[in-house]
Scaffold this active site. Structure first.
Site, short mmCIF file in Angstrom:
data_model
loop_
_atom_site.label_atom_id
_atom_site.label_comp_id
_atom_site.label_asym_id
_atom_site.label_seq_id
_atom_site.Cartn_x
_atom_site.Cartn_y
_atom_site.Cartn_z
N PHE A 249 0.78 -1.28 0.28
CA PHE A 249 0.04 -0.20 0.19
C PHE A 249 0.66 1.46 -0.10
O PHE A 249 0.08 2.41 0.07
CB PHE A 249 -1.03 0.02 1.34
CG PHE A 249 -0.10 -0.15 2.63
CD1 PHE A 249 0.37 1.07 3.13
CD2 PHE A 249 -0.11 -1.34 3.12
CE1 PHE A 249 0.58 0.98 4.35
CE2 PHE A 249 0.56 -1.43 4.46
CZ PHE A 249 0.96 -0.27 5.00
N ARG B 290 -12.55 7.17 12.58
CA ARG B 290 -12.55 6.16 11.57
C ARG B 290 -13.81 5.53 11.38
O ARG B 290 -14.35 5.11 10.59
CB ARG B 290 -11.23 5.69 11.65
CG ARG B 290 -10.04 6.32 11.55
CD ARG B 290 -8.88 5.31 11.66
NE ARG B 290 -7.51 5.81 11.32
CZ ARG B 290 -6.43 5.82 11.95
NH1 ARG B 290 -6.61 4.62 12.77
NH2 ARG B 290 -5.13 6.32 11.66
N ASN C 246 -8.28 6.72 5.48
CA ASN C 246 -9.01 6.41 6.83
C ASN C 246 -9.10 7.75 7.63
O ASN C 246 -8.82 7.63 8.79
CB ASN C 246 -8.07 5.31 7.50
CG ASN C 246 -6.88 5.58 7.86
OD1 ASN C 246 -6.39 6.48 7.53
ND2 ASN C 246 -6.13 4.81 8.54
N GLU D 125 7.51 12.99 14.15
CA GLU D 125 6.49 13.30 13.06
C GLU D 125 6.31 14.81 13.33
O GLU D 125 6.15 15.39 12.39
CB GLU D 125 5.31 12.63 13.24
CG GLU D 125 5.37 10.96 12.89
CD GLU D 125 4.31 10.14 13.35
OE1 GLU D 125 3.22 10.81 13.65
OE2 GLU D 125 4.55 9.06 13.08
P1 CMP Z 1 -1.81 6.08 8.88
O1 CMP Z 1 -2.09 6.11 10.55
O2 CMP Z 1 -1.87 7.24 8.27
O3 CMP Z 1 -0.34 5.09 8.76
C1 CMP Z 1 -0.09 4.22 7.78
C2 CMP Z 1 -1.17 4.23 6.87
O4 CMP Z 1 -1.11 3.20 5.81
C3 CMP Z 1 -2.56 4.05 7.55
O5 CMP Z 1 -2.96 5.13 8.44
C4 CMP Z 1 -3.54 3.43 6.33
O6 CMP Z 1 -3.82 4.72 5.61
C5 CMP Z 1 -2.48 2.84 5.38
N1 CMP Z 1 -2.47 1.79 5.28
C6 CMP Z 1 -1.96 0.73 6.58
N2 CMP Z 1 -2.48 -0.64 5.97
C7 CMP Z 1 -3.00 -0.43 4.85
C8 CMP Z 1 -3.58 -1.58 3.99
N3 CMP Z 1 -3.60 -2.78 4.38
N4 CMP Z 1 -4.08 -1.14 2.62
C9 CMP Z 1 -4.15 0.53 2.66
N5 CMP Z 1 -3.58 1.29 3.27
C10 CMP Z 1 -3.29 0.85 4.47
#
Ligand code: CMP
Length: 149
Positions: free
Chosen positions: A59, A104, A114, A128
């Site tokens: 991803f 979410r 999300n 961060e």
């Molecule tokens: P975030 O908290 O921004 O940190 C990493 C991001 O990767 C997560 O939220 C999701 O938006 C994305 N993410 C994590 N796992 C997946 C997945 N299996 N498929 C698509 N996006 C993912």
């Protein structure tokens, strides 16, 4: 409990869907102080640095492209136990698993889009915040709610 700072990104989809006010309202009503906040179209290099732990995952590229596609809002938030508290408020990464009542759970549809990012540890929060904010963009202040009533 210790006062902590944490970091959040309100993701581009939330701006497109006009959810920013609703989300910030949830942060505030949960007692977070806003120490820093800005809207920006996240530069690719910054997104790469922020998400470097995910390099190589399936991803990763779509995530990078989504996060840099349109403006996002980034914030430094402070309260007691901020990291854990914000993670709870955000809910599970996959909106289908996120409880109703979480950001979410209430607004998320897909894992990629999300709605919000929330730092997963104090160490990540420090890292961060440093990626997205200059020191002079973070305003430290204390507050006492009762003085305002
Ligand atoms: P975030 O908290 O921004 O940190 C990493 C991001 O990767 C997560 O939220 C999701 O938006 C994305 N993410 C994590 N796992 C997946 C997945 N299996 N498929 C698509 N996006 C993912």
């Amino acid at each position: 409990m210790a006062v902590e700072r944490t970091f959040t990104i309100i993701k581009p989809g939330a701006l497109q869907r006009r959810l920013v006010g609703e989300i910030i309202s949830r942060f505030e009503t949960k007692g977070f102080r806003i120490l820093g906040m800005k809207t920006l179209k996240i530069p690719k290099e910054i997104a790469e640095e922020h998400y470097k732990e995910h390099v190589g995952k399936s991803f990763y590229k779509p995530l990078l492209s989504y996060m840099t596609s349109d403006p996002a809002v980034v914030m430094v938030l402070e309260r007691e136990n901020a990291v854990e508290s914000l993670r709870k408020l955000a809910g599970a990464t996959n909106p289908d698993s996120a409880e109703p009542g979480t950001i979410r759970g209430d607004f998320g549809v897909t894992t990629k889009k999300n709605i919000v990012h929330a730092s997963d540890s104090l160490e990540s929060a420090v890292r961060e915040i440093d990626i997205f904010f200059n020191k002079n963009e973070i305003i430290n202040y204390s507050d006492s709610l009762k003085e305002w009533y």
